[in-house]
Design an enzyme around this catalytic site. Structure first.
Site, PDB file in Angstrom:
ATOM      1  N   TRP A   1       2.633  15.836   9.919  1.00  0.00           N
ATOM      2  CA  TRP A   1       1.255  16.261   9.606  1.00  0.00           C
ATOM      3  C   TRP A   1       0.546  16.754  10.860  1.00  0.00           C
ATOM      4  O   TRP A   1      -0.129  17.775  10.845  1.00  0.00           O
ATOM      5  CB  TRP A   1       0.491  15.108   8.952  1.00  0.00           C
ATOM      6  CG  TRP A   1      -0.897  15.487   8.534  1.00  0.00           C
ATOM      7  CD1 TRP A   1      -2.059  15.229   9.213  1.00  0.00           C
ATOM      8  CD2 TRP A   1      -1.274  16.226   7.369  1.00  0.00           C
ATOM      9  NE1 TRP A   1      -3.128  15.745   8.534  1.00  0.00           N
ATOM     10  CE2 TRP A   1      -2.673  16.359   7.390  1.00  0.00           C
ATOM     11  CE3 TRP A   1      -0.574  16.769   6.314  1.00  0.00           C
ATOM     12  CZ2 TRP A   1      -3.390  17.020   6.402  1.00  0.00           C
ATOM     13  CZ3 TRP A   1      -1.277  17.428   5.315  1.00  0.00           C
ATOM     14  CH2 TRP A   1      -2.667  17.548   5.365  1.00  0.00           C
TER      15      TRP A   1
ATOM     16  N   TYR B   1     -10.862   6.148   2.948  1.00  0.00           N
ATOM     17  CA  TYR B   1     -10.721   7.055   4.088  1.00  0.00           C
ATOM     18  C   TYR B   1     -11.506   8.333   3.819  1.00  0.00           C
ATOM     19  O   TYR B   1     -11.293   9.004   2.826  1.00  0.00           O
ATOM     20  CB  TYR B   1      -9.233   7.363   4.276  1.00  0.00           C
ATOM     21  CG  TYR B   1      -8.835   8.036   5.565  1.00  0.00           C
ATOM     22  CD1 TYR B   1      -9.741   8.330   6.567  1.00  0.00           C
ATOM     23  CD2 TYR B   1      -7.511   8.379   5.777  1.00  0.00           C
ATOM     24  CE1 TYR B   1      -9.343   8.941   7.749  1.00  0.00           C
ATOM     25  CE2 TYR B   1      -7.095   8.991   6.955  1.00  0.00           C
ATOM     26  CZ  TYR B   1      -8.018   9.261   7.930  1.00  0.00           C
ATOM     27  OH  TYR B   1      -7.613   9.876   9.090  1.00  0.00           O
TER      28      TYR B   1
ATOM     29  N   HIS C   1      -6.473  19.565   3.485  1.00  0.00           N
ATOM     30  CA  HIS C   1      -6.736  18.204   3.021  1.00  0.00           C
ATOM     31  C   HIS C   1      -6.885  18.139   1.498  1.00  0.00           C
ATOM     32  O   HIS C   1      -6.549  17.125   0.895  1.00  0.00           O
ATOM     33  CB  HIS C   1      -7.946  17.615   3.740  1.00  0.00           C
ATOM     34  CG  HIS C   1      -7.597  17.128   5.099  1.00  0.00           C
ATOM     35  ND1 HIS C   1      -7.441  17.986   6.171  1.00  0.00           N
ATOM     36  CD2 HIS C   1      -7.318  15.892   5.560  1.00  0.00           C
ATOM     37  CE1 HIS C   1      -7.094  17.278   7.241  1.00  0.00           C
ATOM     38  NE2 HIS C   1      -7.008  16.009   6.889  1.00  0.00           N
TER      39      HIS C   1
ATOM     40  N   TYR D   1      -8.990  23.820   7.205  1.00  0.00           N
ATOM     41  CA  TYR D   1      -8.891  22.358   7.331  1.00  0.00           C
ATOM     42  C   TYR D   1      -9.160  21.695   5.981  1.00  0.00           C
ATOM     43  O   TYR D   1      -8.412  20.820   5.551  1.00  0.00           O
ATOM     44  CB  TYR D   1      -9.875  21.854   8.387  1.00  0.00           C
ATOM     45  CG  TYR D   1      -9.742  20.381   8.691  1.00  0.00           C
ATOM     46  CD1 TYR D   1      -8.845  19.929   9.641  1.00  0.00           C
ATOM     47  CD2 TYR D   1     -10.527  19.447   8.016  1.00  0.00           C
ATOM     48  CE1 TYR D   1      -8.719  18.575   9.920  1.00  0.00           C
ATOM     49  CE2 TYR D   1     -10.407  18.099   8.288  1.00  0.00           C
ATOM     50  CZ  TYR D   1      -9.504  17.658   9.235  1.00  0.00           C
ATOM     51  OH  TYR D   1      -9.392  16.318   9.499  1.00  0.00           O
TER      52      TYR D   1
END
Length: 104
Positions: free
Chosen positions: A76, A41, A22, A18
């Site tokens: 995505w 974000y 990213h 993960y």
């Protein structure tokens, strides 16, 4: 400007993957997020439970919600579905968290 926080669930053996995905987020995804007013974000991981907590400041509710309908967001979600809990449309299963306190 609005603030949104939600929690999602990552599969236990997928924490590193993960983060890797990213770290290598697609330029098109970044551009679309910015285009839809996403700013500041962040996503945090609780390694004990696998819960992800996302925090985003966005321009407005309408732009925030429209992001989910973009082609790049759909792509995505499909890319991420093998490492986290998702809904039938590949969107992450998420729970919005209620704001209790804010210190400006």
């Amino acid at each position: 400007m609005i603030r949104k926080v939600c929690k999602m669930k990552l599969y236990k053996n997928c924490y590193d993957e993960y983060k890797k995905r990213h770290d290598e987020i697609w330029l098109e995804m970044k551009e679309e997020l910015k285009k839809h007013g996403y700013d500041n974000y962040s996503i945090f991981l609780d390694e004990e439970t696998g819960y992800l907590f996302s925090y985003v400041e966005a321009r407005d509710e309408k732009s925030y919600n429209e992001m989910a309908n973009t082609e790049i967001c759909q792509k995505w979600w499909k890319y991420m579905k093998d490492i986290m809990e998702t809904n039938e449309d590949n969107s992450p299963k998420s729970v919005d968290l209620k704001k209790i306190f804010y210190l400006p």
